[in-house]
Design a protein around this motif. Structure first.
Motif, short mmCIF file in Angstrom:
data_model
loop_
_atom_site.label_atom_id
_atom_site.label_comp_id
_atom_site.label_asym_id
_atom_site.label_seq_id
_atom_site.Cartn_x
_atom_site.Cartn_y
_atom_site.Cartn_z
N ALA A 1 3.97 -2.89 -8.05
CA ALA A 1 4.22 -2.57 -6.63
C ALA A 1 4.43 -3.84 -5.83
CB ALA A 1 3.06 -1.75 -6.07
N ALA A 2 3.65 -4.86 -6.10
CA ALA A 2 3.80 -6.14 -5.39
C ALA A 2 5.16 -6.76 -5.69
CB ALA A 2 2.68 -7.10 -5.78
N GLU B 1 0.84 -1.21 0.00
CA GLU B 1 0.00 0.00 0.00
C GLU B 1 0.87 1.26 0.00
OE1 GLU B 1 -3.20 0.66 -0.21
OE2 GLU B 1 -4.08 -1.31 -0.01
N ARG B 2 1.92 1.26 0.83
CA ARG B 2 2.82 2.42 0.87
C ARG B 2 3.52 2.61 -0.47
NH1 ARG B 2 3.58 0.28 5.92
NH2 ARG B 2 5.54 -0.74 5.34
N GLU B 3 3.92 1.53 -1.10
CA GLU B 3 4.57 1.61 -2.41
C GLU B 3 3.64 2.25 -3.43
OE1 GLU B 3 7.77 1.02 -5.09
OE2 GLU B 3 7.75 0.68 -2.93
N LEU B 4 2.39 1.81 -3.43
CA LEU B 4 1.41 2.37 -4.36
C LEU B 4 1.18 3.86 -4.12
CD1 LEU B 4 -1.31 -0.43 -4.50
CD2 LEU B 4 0.10 0.37 -6.39
N GLU B 5 1.14 4.25 -2.86
CA GLU B 5 0.87 5.64 -2.51
C GLU B 5 2.06 6.57 -2.77
OE1 GLU B 5 -0.30 5.56 1.58
OE2 GLU B 5 -2.17 4.51 1.14
N ASP C 1 -0.79 3.53 -13.07
CA ASP C 1 -2.13 3.28 -12.56
C ASP C 1 -3.20 3.92 -13.45
OD1 ASP C 1 -3.91 2.19 -10.52
OD2 ASP C 1 -4.26 4.28 -9.96
N GLU C 2 -2.89 5.07 -14.02
CA GLU C 2 -3.84 5.72 -14.92
C GLU C 2 -4.05 4.88 -16.17
OE1 GLU C 2 -2.73 9.75 -15.70
OE2 GLU C 2 -2.54 10.21 -13.57
N GLU D 1 5.86 7.09 -10.40
CA GLU D 1 5.83 6.27 -11.61
C GLU D 1 4.62 5.33 -11.59
OE1 GLU D 1 9.49 4.19 -12.20
OE2 GLU D 1 10.67 6.03 -12.17
N LEU D 2 4.31 4.81 -10.43
CA LEU D 2 3.15 3.93 -10.33
C LEU D 2 1.85 4.69 -10.53
CD1 LEU D 2 4.19 1.56 -7.40
CD2 LEU D 2 4.12 1.04 -9.84
#
Length: 71
Positions: free
Chosen positions: A61-62, A37-41, A50-51, A45-46
């Protein structure tokens, strides 16, 4: 569609890693999901990925979280 952070994290993993993480103690699974979750936030670049493809961003991210092995 999974809504729980851990379920979403597991869904983002490839099948082999999903089995490996599912075999870990629940506390370790929760720690990895929180790091995911922290990586995604935190990664810009993510955000861009994500868009274009939210599942691809979650999978990336995983992958990063498992590669580091720590948060």
């Amino acid at each position: 569609m999974p809504t729980d952070s851990l379920d979403r994290f597991l869904a983002a993993l490839d099948p082999e890693h999903r089995q490996d993480v599912a075999a870990k103690p629940r506390e370790e699974q929760a720690r990895l999901a929180a790091a995911w979750e922290r990586e995604l936030e935190s990664d810009d670049e993510l955000d861009t990925l994500d868009e274009l493809s939210p599942p691809a961003a979650e999978a990336e991210a995983a992958r990063r979280v498992l590669e580091r092995g720590t948060d």
